[in-house]
Design an enzyme around this catalytic site. Structure first.
Site, PDB file in Angstrom:
ATOM      1  N   CYS A 282       7.375   2.446   4.307  1.00 24.31           N
ATOM      2  CA  CYS A 282       8.097   1.763   3.221  1.00 24.31           C
ATOM      3  C   CYS A 282       8.459   2.754   2.116  1.00 24.31           C
ATOM      4  CB  CYS A 282       7.237   0.631   2.672  1.00 24.31           C
ATOM      5  SG  CYS A 282       7.899  -0.150   1.184  1.00 24.31           S
TER       6      CYS A 282
ATOM      7  N   CYS B 204       7.877   1.626  -1.456  1.00 23.31           N
ATOM      8  CA  CYS B 204       6.449   1.685  -1.784  1.00 23.31           C
ATOM      9  C   CYS B 204       6.070   3.067  -2.313  1.00 23.31           C
ATOM     10  CB  CYS B 204       5.610   1.370  -0.550  1.00 23.31           C
ATOM     11  SG  CYS B 204       5.828  -0.280   0.132  1.00 23.31           S
TER      12      CYS B 204
END
Length: 325
Positions: A80, A83
């Site tokens: 991700c 993230c």
């Protein structure tokens, strides 16, 4: 896409039962009184402010700890890319708030059950647990000032409703005499890349775009700058968007490629990667000529933001190939 959601703590009183709040407050006061009698300050090391948590340790590290201090949960995954922007900000703020909350990092790939229990549809996703009560904070990337505002509200609610005043941090507990390894030599573009990251953290998206472009002007193949530029440009595009108006425009005019592209951008920033890719693949299948090429190229740009090795990118590339050929 949705803007970062649930950034207000206004609903916390509804989520936390009055009885639970009273019990938590009493337990917190009792624990402090017992620690005082023992002469125990209860101080923790700075490293204890950011912890990795798994399913086995969730009850101890999150639920039990939340009776002493608010626990903010960062749901993330290695693949991700958003993230990777959000997590360092949360970690820095955990140290800056100096014990007013603890940050628990949960890798959703290794802890699928926790992801399901919290009802998470996309990452990054950030929750808080206070006195055993789970509170949704936001999903997707969010500007640092907005994150700070949410954390301030969380800390205030934890103190006023639950009597949780935080934990004491002992800055010397890490062993101040330990030798620090010499820093690795800086690369030729490290300063420029660091400037871009700092601009992102400060919400200066235009400055971040310029900094990444400066690196790419000298080094067109710089992977970090390419990825950073795609992310900064994406955030810059959605900044100030009215999500409801954008979604309505796309629903009212399914043939408007720019409207579909805007919704896909919003979805991506909100962590709804499959929705973003699926929308653009569908739009490619319904269009032709210049419109089709515009959507296709934008989809390829979004692939770069997420990263070529991400399985969702692989799946979307396959779907795109099917509608093109």
């Amino acid at each position: 896409m949705q803007q970062p959601r649930n950034m207000s703590m206004s609903g916390v009183v509804d989520l936390a039962a009055v009885k639970a709040a009273g019990e938590a407050k009493a337990k917190a006061e009792q624990a402090r009184a017992e620690a005082a009698r023992r002469g125990d300050s209860g101080a923790v090391s700075p490293s204890s402010l950011v912890i990795d948590v798994d399913e086995a340790g969730f009850e101890r590290d999150v639920l039990q700890r939340s009776t002493e201090v608010p626990v903010v949960i960062d749901f993330w995954a290695e693949w991700c890319e958003p993230c990777k922007q959000l997590s360092p900000v949360l970690e820095r703020l955990a140290h800056e708030y100096n014990g007013r909350f603890v940050l628990a990092k949960i890798d959703v790939e290794a802890n699928q059950m926790l992801m399901q229990q919290f009802g998470i549809q996309g990452i990054p996703a950030v929750f808080a647990v206070v006195a055993g009560q789970a509170l949704p904070l936001f999903q997707g990337l969010a500007p640092e000032p907005q994150i700070r505002d949410t954390l301030d509200q969380l800390v205030q609610v934890a103190e006023q409703r639950f009597g949780l005043t935080g934990i004491t941090v002992d800055a010397d507990a890490e062993g101040g005499d330990a030798q620090v390894a010499p820093a690795a030599p800086a690369g030729p573009y490290d300063a420029a890349l660091e400037a871009a990251v700092q601009a992102l953290d400060a919400g200066d998206l235009g400055g971040a775009v310029r900094a990444y472009k400066n690196v790419l002007a000298d080094d067109p193949g710089n992977v970090e700058a390419k990825l950073g530029l795609g992310q900064a440009e994406l955030l810059h595009r959605v900044q100030g968007m009215d999500a409801s108006a954008v979604r309505k425009a796309a629903a009212d005019k399914p043939g408007d490629v720019q409207a579909q592209i805007s919704v896909a951008d919003l979805d991506l920033v909100g962590g709804h990667v499959e929705d973003a890719f699926g929308r653009l693949v569908d739009t490619v299948s319904r269009t032709a000529g210049e419109d089709r090429d515009t959507v296709r190229l934008h989809l390829l740009e979004l692939f770069e933001v997420i990263g070529p090795d991400d399985p969702r990118v692989t799946a979307a590339r396959t779907a795109l190939a099917r509608v093109l050929f």
